[in-house]
Design a protein around this motif. Structure first.
Motif, PDB file in Angstrom:
ATOM      1  N   ASP A 103       0.811  -1.219   0.000  1.00  0.00           N
ATOM      2  CA  ASP A 103       0.000   0.000   0.000  1.00  0.00           C
ATOM      3  C   ASP A 103       0.845   1.270   0.000  1.00  0.00           C
ATOM      4  OD1 ASP A 103      -2.336  -1.452   0.005  1.00  0.00           O
ATOM      5  OD2 ASP A 103      -2.475  -1.503   2.192  1.00  0.00           O
ATOM      6  N   TRP A 104       1.975   1.254   0.706  1.00  0.00           N
ATOM      7  CA  TRP A 104       2.786   2.468   0.825  1.00  0.00           C
ATOM      8  C   TRP A 104       3.389   2.893  -0.515  1.00  0.00           C
ATOM      9  CZ3 TRP A 104       7.741   1.927  -0.790  1.00  0.00           C
ATOM     10  CH2 TRP A 104       8.299   0.659  -0.776  1.00  0.00           C
ATOM     11  N   LEU A 105       3.487   1.980  -1.456  1.00  0.00           N
ATOM     12  CA  LEU A 105       4.106   2.293  -2.736  1.00  0.00           C
ATOM     13  C   LEU A 105       3.285   3.311  -3.528  1.00  0.00           C
ATOM     14  CD1 LEU A 105       6.554   1.518  -4.416  1.00  0.00           C
ATOM     15  CD2 LEU A 105       5.180  -0.238  -5.494  1.00  0.00           C
ATOM     16  N   SER A 106       1.981   3.222  -3.453  1.00  0.00           N
ATOM     17  CA  SER A 106       1.136   4.158  -4.197  1.00  0.00           C
ATOM     18  C   SER A 106       1.204   5.563  -3.607  1.00  0.00           C
ATOM     19  CB  SER A 106      -0.306   3.670  -4.216  1.00  0.00           C
ATOM     20  OG  SER A 106      -0.817   3.623  -2.904  1.00  0.00           O
ATOM     21  N   HIS A 107       1.552   5.697  -2.314  1.00  0.00           N
ATOM     22  CA  HIS A 107       1.649   7.018  -1.689  1.00  0.00           C
ATOM     23  C   HIS A 107       2.882   7.789  -2.149  1.00  0.00           C
ATOM     24  CE1 HIS A 107      -1.790   6.376   0.824  1.00  0.00           C
ATOM     25  NE2 HIS A 107      -1.277   5.259   1.304  1.00  0.00           N
ATOM     26  N   LEU A 108       3.840   7.112  -2.769  1.00  0.00           N
ATOM     27  CA  LEU A 108       5.019   7.806  -3.275  1.00  0.00           C
ATOM     28  C   LEU A 108       4.677   8.728  -4.439  1.00  0.00           C
ATOM     29  CD1 LEU A 108       7.672   4.944  -3.209  1.00  0.00           C
ATOM     30  CD2 LEU A 108       7.371   6.794  -1.572  1.00  0.00           C
ATOM     31  N   ASP A 125       1.895  10.556  -4.556  1.00  0.00           N
ATOM     32  CA  ASP A 125       1.055  11.661  -4.103  1.00  0.00           C
ATOM     33  C   ASP A 125       1.816  12.972  -4.212  1.00  0.00           C
ATOM     34  OD1 ASP A 125      -0.854   9.804  -3.507  1.00  0.00           O
ATOM     35  OD2 ASP A 125      -0.457   9.799  -1.350  1.00  0.00           O
ATOM     36  N   GLU A 169       3.084  15.790   9.387  1.00  0.00           N
ATOM     37  CA  GLU A 169       3.985  15.494   8.268  1.00  0.00           C
ATOM     38  C   GLU A 169       4.243  16.731   7.420  1.00  0.00           C
ATOM     39  OE1 GLU A 169       5.708  12.704   7.764  1.00  0.00           O
ATOM     40  OE2 GLU A 169       4.859  12.020   9.658  1.00  0.00           O
TER      41      GLU A 169
END
Length: 138
Positions: free
Chosen positions: A88-93, A95, A114
């Motif tokens: 899941d964290w890969l798609s947040h890169l 953003d 953040e």
């Protein structure tokens, strides 16, 4: 005092700092053009007649493999997997994050932690660059 409170206090202190007008006027910006001025006759610059060349790879290969990601001599390009196969964290890169100018316009009291950390990092980097350019001119 937690990290957020420290960051907020830090920026409240920075707001009280005044910069003289003479120092602000020294900050210049150097830019470079892509063409470098007028093109000479017979130069190898990119003209309007040069069109981008189409890729030799078929669209099928482009959509099923990561072209150019192979680092092994006898290996093959890795296959593209469905989105469910990746963490899941890969798609947040991908953003989009706010730029420093946009972060400065917002109220620091309401920023998420953040974004506040990013604001501190970018603001410090900008002040260091400005100070270095002022010192280099003297």
């Amino acid at each position: 005092m937690n990290g957020r409170e420290m960051l907020v206090n830090y920026f409240r202190a920075l707001r009280r700092v005044s910069i003289p007008k003479e120092v602000v006027g020294l900050g210049g910006c150097r830019t470079f053009s892509a063409g470098g001025g007028k093109a000479k006759k017979g130069s190898k610059g990119g003209g309007t007649a040069d069109a981008p060349k189409e890729s030799m790879l078929s669209k099928e290969v482009k959509s099923t493999a990561v072209v150019g990601a192979n680092i092994l001599k006898d290996g093959a390009d890795p296959k593209i997997l469905p989105d469910s196969e990746y963490p899941d964290w890969l798609s947040h890169l991908l953003d989009k994050r706010l730029a420093l100018s946009e972060l400065r316009r917002k109220d620091i009291e309401t920023l998420p932690y953040e974004d506040l950390k990013r604001f501190v990092k970018l603001d410090n980097r900008a002040r260091i660059k400005e100070n270095n350019s002022i010192k280099a001119k003297n």
